[in-house]
Design a protein around this motif. Structure first.
Motif, mmCIF file in Angstrom:
data_model
loop_
_atom_site.group_PDB
_atom_site.id
_atom_site.type_symbol
_atom_site.label_atom_id
_atom_site.label_comp_id
_atom_site.label_asym_id
_atom_site.label_seq_id
_atom_site.Cartn_x
_atom_site.Cartn_y
_atom_site.Cartn_z
ATOM 1 N N MET A 1 0.824 -1.179 0.000
ATOM 2 C CA MET A 1 0.000 0.000 0.000
ATOM 3 C C MET A 1 0.875 1.253 0.000
ATOM 4 O O MET A 1 0.548 2.222 -0.677
ATOM 5 N N ASP A 2 1.933 1.236 0.748
ATOM 6 C CA ASP A 2 2.808 2.413 0.828
ATOM 7 C C ASP A 2 3.368 2.838 -0.524
ATOM 8 O O ASP A 2 3.457 4.040 -0.786
ATOM 9 N N PRO A 3 3.745 1.896 -1.405
ATOM 10 C CA PRO A 3 4.283 2.333 -2.701
ATOM 11 C C PRO A 3 3.313 3.186 -3.521
ATOM 12 O O PRO A 3 3.732 4.018 -4.314
ATOM 13 N N LEU A 4 2.011 2.999 -3.323
ATOM 14 C CA LEU A 4 1.042 3.789 -4.087
ATOM 15 C C LEU A 4 1.096 5.271 -3.734
ATOM 16 O O LEU A 4 0.749 6.129 -4.534
ATOM 17 N N PHE A 5 1.532 5.567 -2.502
ATOM 18 C CA PHE A 5 1.566 6.959 -2.051
ATOM 19 C C PHE A 5 2.981 7.508 -1.990
ATOM 20 O O PHE A 5 3.186 8.619 -1.523
ATOM 21 N N SER A 6 3.941 6.764 -2.467
ATOM 22 C CA SER A 6 5.325 7.242 -2.430
ATOM 23 C C SER A 6 5.573 8.219 -3.569
ATOM 24 O O SER A 6 4.726 8.433 -4.432
ATOM 25 N N THR A 7 6.748 8.792 -3.580
ATOM 26 C CA THR A 7 7.105 9.723 -4.659
ATOM 27 C C THR A 7 7.805 9.001 -5.801
ATOM 28 O O THR A 7 8.141 9.639 -6.801
ATOM 29 N N ASP A 8 8.016 7.720 -5.668
ATOM 30 C CA ASP A 8 8.648 6.937 -6.722
ATOM 31 C C ASP A 8 7.694 6.837 -7.913
ATOM 32 O O ASP A 8 6.567 6.357 -7.782
ATOM 33 N N THR A 9 8.110 7.301 -9.081
ATOM 34 C CA THR A 9 7.247 7.353 -10.257
ATOM 35 C C THR A 9 6.867 5.969 -10.784
ATOM 36 O O THR A 9 5.894 5.845 -11.518
ATOM 37 N N ARG A 10 7.610 4.939 -10.420
ATOM 38 C CA ARG A 10 7.299 3.589 -10.896
ATOM 39 C C ARG A 10 6.115 2.973 -10.171
ATOM 40 O O ARG A 10 5.409 2.135 -10.733
ATOM 41 N N THR A 11 5.872 3.359 -8.918
ATOM 42 C CA THR A 11 4.822 2.712 -8.132
ATOM 43 C C THR A 11 3.672 3.641 -7.748
ATOM 44 O O THR A 11 2.564 3.171 -7.514
ATOM 45 N N ALA A 12 3.900 4.933 -7.680
ATOM 46 C CA ALA A 12 2.848 5.864 -7.255
ATOM 47 C C ALA A 12 1.920 6.192 -8.426
ATOM 48 O O ALA A 12 2.299 6.091 -9.590
ATOM 49 N N VAL A 13 0.690 6.595 -8.105
ATOM 50 C CA VAL A 13 -0.256 7.033 -9.127
ATOM 51 C C VAL A 13 0.242 8.357 -9.697
ATOM 52 O O VAL A 13 0.573 9.279 -8.954
ATOM 53 N N ASP A 14 0.310 8.442 -11.010
ATOM 54 C CA ASP A 14 0.808 9.654 -11.678
ATOM 55 C C ASP A 14 -0.357 10.621 -11.878
ATOM 56 O O ASP A 14 -1.015 10.635 -12.915
ATOM 57 N N TRP A 15 -0.580 11.465 -10.871
ATOM 58 C CA TRP A 15 -1.691 12.405 -10.915
ATOM 59 C C TRP A 15 -1.492 13.451 -11.998
ATOM 60 O O TRP A 15 -2.452 13.923 -12.600
ATOM 61 N N GLU A 16 -0.255 13.795 -12.258
ATOM 62 C CA GLU A 16 0.041 14.798 -13.294
ATOM 63 C C GLU A 16 -0.364 14.275 -14.681
ATOM 64 O O GLU A 16 -0.927 15.013 -15.486
ATOM 65 N N LEU A 17 -0.098 13.018 -14.948
ATOM 66 C CA LEU A 17 -0.496 12.415 -16.224
ATOM 67 C C LEU A 17 -2.023 12.428 -16.373
ATOM 68 O O LEU A 17 -2.546 12.750 -17.436
ATOM 69 N N ILE A 18 -2.723 12.088 -15.293
ATOM 70 C CA ILE A 18 -4.184 12.117 -15.327
ATOM 71 C C ILE A 18 -4.679 13.536 -15.595
ATOM 72 O O ILE A 18 -5.566 13.756 -16.432
ATOM 73 N N HIS A 19 -4.101 14.498 -14.907
ATOM 74 C CA HIS A 19 -4.507 15.907 -15.076
ATOM 75 C C HIS A 19 -4.255 16.384 -16.502
ATOM 76 O O HIS A 19 -5.089 17.077 -17.103
ATOM 77 N N ARG A 20 -3.113 16.018 -17.065
ATOM 78 C CA ARG A 20 -2.746 16.456 -18.414
ATOM 79 C C ARG A 20 -3.690 15.877 -19.477
ATOM 80 O O ARG A 20 -4.040 16.530 -20.441
ATOM 81 N N HIS A 21 -4.134 14.641 -19.301
ATOM 82 C CA HIS A 21 -4.965 13.979 -20.310
ATOM 83 C C HIS A 21 -6.445 13.909 -19.913
ATOM 84 O O HIS A 21 -7.207 13.195 -20.562
ATOM 85 N N TRP A 22 -6.815 14.653 -18.881
ATOM 86 C CA TRP A 22 -8.204 14.633 -18.440
ATOM 87 C C TRP A 22 -9.183 15.008 -19.561
ATOM 88 O O TRP A 22 -10.214 14.350 -19.709
ATOM 89 N N PRO A 23 -8.920 16.058 -20.365
ATOM 90 C CA PRO A 23 -9.858 16.370 -21.459
ATOM 91 C C PRO A 23 -10.032 15.203 -22.448
ATOM 92 O O PRO A 23 -11.147 14.956 -22.931
ATOM 93 N N ASP A 24 -8.939 14.482 -22.738
ATOM 94 C CA ASP A 24 -9.038 13.324 -23.633
ATOM 95 C C ASP A 24 -9.906 12.220 -23.017
ATOM 96 O O ASP A 24 -10.729 11.602 -23.696
ATOM 97 N N LEU A 25 -9.702 11.987 -21.722
ATOM 98 C CA LEU A 25 -10.486 10.966 -21.039
ATOM 99 C C LEU A 25 -11.967 11.346 -21.016
ATOM 100 O O LEU A 25 -12.838 10.493 -21.180
#
Length: 193
Positions: A1-25
């Motif tokens: 569970m901890d890896p999901l909230f870490s700053t490691d880009t391999r395991t954490a949810v990439d909120w920036e990617l979601i924000h950037r492509h939100w209009p497409d979604l």
């Protein structure tokens, strides 16, 4: 569970990617909801392309965020855990019933033809439904007869309001069931106005 909230880009949810492509979604979601594009077609198109597709990656990140939210709700809500456990138990009981009822080659489908496989599955579902329906009618008849015998004075409307319209109680309502005693077949219900 901890890896999901870490700053490691391999395991954490990439909120920036979601924000950037939100209009497409948000363009894709109404198309699926309105039926312009089926979800199967969308998944096929996203799967056939490279996993480097930004929309695919954004959907994957949204899925990870939703899964995390559901997992946290599951862990923190005992009522949700109970509801999920009950639904799982019902599904497993039905699967056990169909496995017990299945016949021929221990339930394995021997044909590779999708049409024959579909027919076999539908046939098994039809048999399951028929056995469940028949058992429900038999149980309803027996319960009706037991309740009728518990009545101190029979009411004249009992016969017309019987769930199966049974006029006589089966022997199994009073005596233990054996292989030689079967309930009478139900008659169509009668409604009096």
């Amino acid at each position: 569970m901890d890896p999901l909230f870490s700053t490691d880009t391999r395991t954490a949810v990439d909120w920036e990617l979601i924000h950037r492509h939100w209009p497409d979604l948000m363009q894709v979601a109404p198309s699926v909801k309105q039926g312009t594009v089926s979800s199967v077609t969308l998944l096929r198109r996203l799967n056939n392309r490279s996993r480097k597709n930004p929309i695919y990656q954004a959907f994957r990140e949204v899925g990870r965020a939703v899964r995390t939210t559901v997992l946290l709700r599951y862990l923190s809500d005992p009522a949700l855990r109970k509801q999920i456990q009950e639904a799982t138990n019902k599904a497993e009981a039905y699967n056990g019933f169909t496995k017990w009822l299945h016949f021929g080659n221990a339930g394995w489908l021997t044909s590779r033809d999708p049409e024959l496989q579909d027919k076999a599955v539908k046939f098994l579902d039809l048999i399951d439904s028929r056995v469940i329906f028949s058992t429900t009618i038999d149980m309803t008849t027996v319960v009706y007869c037991i309740l009728r015998r518990l009545e101190p004075s029979p009411r004249p409307t009992w016969r017309s309001s019987a769930p199966t319209g049974a006029r006589s109680c089966p022997a199994s309502a009073t005596t233990p069931s054996t292989a030689s005693t079967y309930p009478h077949p139900p008659t169509p219900p009668r409604f009096t106005l």
